[in-house]
Write a protein that holds these residues in place. Sequence first.
Motif, PDB file in Angstrom:
ATOM      1  N   ALA A  61       0.716  -1.331   0.015  1.00 19.63           N
ATOM      2  CA  ALA A  61       0.040  -0.151   0.022  1.00 19.63           C
ATOM      3  C   ALA A  61       0.858   1.225  -0.100  1.00 19.63           C
ATOM      4  N   MET A  62       2.050   1.250   0.578  1.00 15.95           N
ATOM      5  CA  MET A  62       2.878   2.314   0.920  1.00 15.95           C
ATOM      6  C   MET A  62       3.591   2.718  -0.682  1.00 15.95           C
ATOM      7  N   GLN A  63       3.665   1.407  -1.529  1.00 21.35           N
ATOM      8  CA  GLN A  63       4.173   1.762  -2.831  1.00 21.35           C
ATOM      9  C   GLN A  63       3.006   2.035  -3.631  1.00 21.35           C
ATOM     10  N   TYR A 110      -4.075   3.621   1.784  1.00 22.92           N
ATOM     11  CA  TYR A 110      -4.666   2.768   2.523  1.00 22.92           C
ATOM     12  C   TYR A 110      -4.102   1.945   3.524  1.00 22.92           C
ATOM     13  N   VAL A 111      -4.659   1.621   4.717  1.00 21.12           N
ATOM     14  CA  VAL A 111      -3.953   0.625   5.800  1.00 21.12           C
ATOM     15  C   VAL A 111      -4.751  -0.684   5.755  1.00 21.12           C
ATOM     16  N   VAL A 112      -3.997  -1.775   5.461  1.00 23.66           N
ATOM     17  CA  VAL A 112      -4.703  -3.209   5.465  1.00 23.66           C
ATOM     18  C   VAL A 112      -4.509  -3.848   6.919  1.00 23.66           C
ATOM     19  N   ALA A 146     -14.253   1.441   7.201  1.00 21.91           N
ATOM     20  CA  ALA A 146     -13.225   0.075   6.616  1.00 21.91           C
ATOM     21  C   ALA A 146     -14.064  -0.503   5.340  1.00 21.91           C
ATOM     22  N   GLU A 147     -13.386  -1.016   4.558  1.00 23.92           N
ATOM     23  CA  GLU A 147     -13.708  -1.775   3.227  1.00 23.92           C
ATOM     24  C   GLU A 147     -13.647  -3.164   3.383  1.00 23.92           C
ATOM     25  N   ARG A 206      -9.448  -2.939   4.675  1.00 24.94           N
ATOM     26  CA  ARG A 206      -8.711  -1.728   4.424  1.00 24.94           C
ATOM     27  C   ARG A 206      -9.478  -0.455   4.635  1.00 24.94           C
ATOM     28  N   ARG A 207      -8.484   0.649   4.940  1.00 23.99           N
ATOM     29  CA  ARG A 207      -9.416   1.789   5.384  1.00 23.99           C
ATOM     30  C   ARG A 207      -8.373   3.006   4.816  1.00 23.99           C
TER      31      ARG A 207
END
Lengths: 168, 107
Positions: free
Chosen positions: A27-29, A51-53, A73-74, A86-87
Motif C-alpha cells: 500500500a505504501m508503494q 490505505y491501511v490494510v 473500513a472496506e 482496508r481503510r
Amino acid sequence: MAERKTIRKWFWVWDFDREERWLNQMAMQGWALAEVGFCRYTFEKCEPGEYVVRLQMQKNDPDYVAFLEEIGAEYVGRIVQWIYVRRRAEEGPFELFSDTQSRLDHLNWIARMLLAVGLMNLVIGVVNAFSGNAVGAVNVALATLLMYGLGRIHGKVEQLEQQRELTE
Amino acid sequence: MNNDFALTESTYYILLSLYEPQHGYGIMQRTEELSGGRVRLAAGTLYGALSSMSEKGWIQLLPGESGGRKKEYCLTAQGLLALKNELDRLKELVANGEKILGGNDNG
C-alpha cells in the motif's frame, strides 16, 4: 478501472503479522489490496500510503463486517477463517485490536484452530498407518508442521503476556 | 455475580459509555470523548468485548427497530453493579494514593 496486478505468495498462518506488514508495504508503494484468494493477492493502483490494510482470524459474521463498514473500513475478502479489510489512511490510525487482552484472545483463537486441525490430521494419520495406508504419513507430517505453528503462536502469546506483567 | 477482578480499561469505558444506550460506533466515540482522546477502541477489541459482556449478562441488545442494521446495546442491572464495584475499587486506589503521596499536584 484502476490498473491491477496479481501476486502469488504464501504465508503460514503463524506469520500473519508478517503478511499484514507486507500488505501495508504494498500500500505504501501505491498498491492497495483489492481481492484475496488462495495464495493470491490482487492489488489495484492507489496513491502511495492511501490505505491501511488489516487482517484477522474471525468466524463468518456479517454483523462484524457491517460494523467495520460503519467505521469506514472496506471489506476486501475472506480466505477460510481470515478476513482482510482496508481503510483510507486519512481517516486516522486503523487497528483491529487496541488492548493486550484482545490481542491475546485473537492469538489464542488461532492456537485453538491450529490445535484442532493438527489433532485431526494426527488421528487420520495414525488410523491410516494402522490400516497400512501410506497416505497417513502426509497427515502426520502436516500435524507436525501445525504443531510447530502452534509453538510459534505460543511464542507470541508469551511475549504479550510478558509485556502485560505489572501493567494492563 | 460479584466481580473480584479489576475491569480492564476497555471494559470500564465500554460499560460507562453504555450508561445510555449506544450502538458500536457510538461506544467508540463516547469512549474517546470521555478519555479526552486517550482511549481509542479498535473494532475487533470492541466487538469481542461486547460479545463477552453479553455472555456475562452485563449488557444486552436493545430490541432493534426492524430493518435497522445497527445494533444498540444497553447496560443491565448486573452491568451497572459491576461498574459501581469497579468505581469503588478505583476510589480506594485513588484515596490511598493521595493519602500516601499527598493530594498536591507538586507531590
